[in-house]
Design an enzyme around this catalytic site. Structure first.
Site, PDB file in Angstrom:
ATOM      1  N   HIS A  22      20.020   0.419 -25.782  1.00  0.00           N
ATOM      2  CA  HIS A  22      21.283   0.878 -25.969  1.00  0.00           C
ATOM      3  C   HIS A  22      21.417   2.424 -25.461  1.00  0.00           C
ATOM      4  CE1 HIS A  22      24.835   2.484 -28.313  1.00  0.00           C
ATOM      5  NE2 HIS A  22      25.424   1.666 -27.244  1.00  0.00           N
ATOM      6  N   ASP A  30      20.784   6.958  -3.538  1.00  0.00           N
ATOM      7  CA  ASP A  30      20.815   6.726  -1.916  1.00  0.00           C
ATOM      8  C   ASP A  30      19.471   7.130  -1.277  1.00  0.00           C
ATOM      9  OD1 ASP A  30      20.859   9.645  -1.579  1.00  0.00           O
ATOM     10  OD2 ASP A  30      22.989   9.695  -1.735  1.00  0.00           O
ATOM     11  N   ARG A 102      25.180  18.568  -8.976  1.00  0.00           N
ATOM     12  CA  ARG A 102      23.966  18.140  -8.653  1.00  0.00           C
ATOM     13  C   ARG A 102      22.882  18.309  -9.430  1.00  0.00           C
ATOM     14  NH1 ARG A 102      21.797  20.544  -3.275  1.00  0.00           N
ATOM     15  NH2 ARG A 102      19.934  21.271  -4.043  1.00  0.00           N
ATOM     16  N   TYR A 124      26.038  11.379  -1.439  1.00  0.00           N
ATOM     17  CA  TYR A 124      26.623  11.201  -2.647  1.00  0.00           C
ATOM     18  C   TYR A 124      26.768   9.660  -3.107  1.00  0.00           C
ATOM     19  CZ  TYR A 124      27.430  16.272  -2.232  1.00  0.00           C
ATOM     20  OH  TYR A 124      27.327  17.374  -1.834  1.00  0.00           O
ATOM     21  N   GLY A 125      25.815   8.769  -2.679  1.00  0.00           N
ATOM     22  CA  GLY A 125      25.816   7.474  -3.201  1.00  0.00           C
ATOM     23  C   GLY A 125      24.995   7.336  -4.064  1.00  0.00           C
TER      24      GLY A 125
END
Length: 139
Positions: A22, A30, A102, A124-125
């Site tokens: 949990h 990416d 970032r 930004y994937g």
């Protein structure tokens, strides 16, 4: 191959997802992300997109309480198409996601249970997803 399991969910990936507890996090990143340097446990899925891998993961992984999803803030602060797709794949709306800078995202990656590197080439994937309680889907 198993019935009812998305074919993107390899045995190695399923093992990691099952071992997570949990609030442990899995990060789907990416192709640009420094996953090999940061990951404690790395699964590489070339030829896939981040949203499709996240959708496969969400088919077996419940989300933790809100916000269960973190996205990296884009350079100009806008929400990019790939990020909207990630939100849809996670099954969350704007209220269910937190945007982080970032370097905070990289810090989160260093403590992640596993990192899944996709072939996603859009910037930004990347997404952090926290595991919730099995059988108790968050509202």
């Amino acid at each position: 191959m198993l019935n009812g399991i998305d074919p993107l969910l390899t045995g190695d990936l399923l093992k990691h997802l099952d071992e997570m507890g949990h609030s442990d996090s899995v990060i789907v990143v990416d192709a640009h992300f420094p996953a090999a340097r940061i990951a404690k446990r790395l699964v590489t899925l070339p030829g896939t997109s981040s949203p499709e891998v996240l959708a496969a993961i969400r088919s077996v992984l419940p989300l933790d309480d809100t916000p269960a999803v973190d996205l990296m803030t884009s350079a100009d602060g806008s929400v990019l198409d790939v990020q909207r797709e990630l939100m849809a794949s996670a099954g969350v709306d704007d209220a269910g996601v937190r945007f982080v800078d970032r370097f905070d995202f990289y810090d989160a990656a260093e403590t992640a249970y596993a990192i899944i590197r996709t072939g996603e080439t859009r910037k930004y994937g990347c997404v952090v997803v926290r595991k919730g309680l099995v059988g108790h889907e968050s509202a």
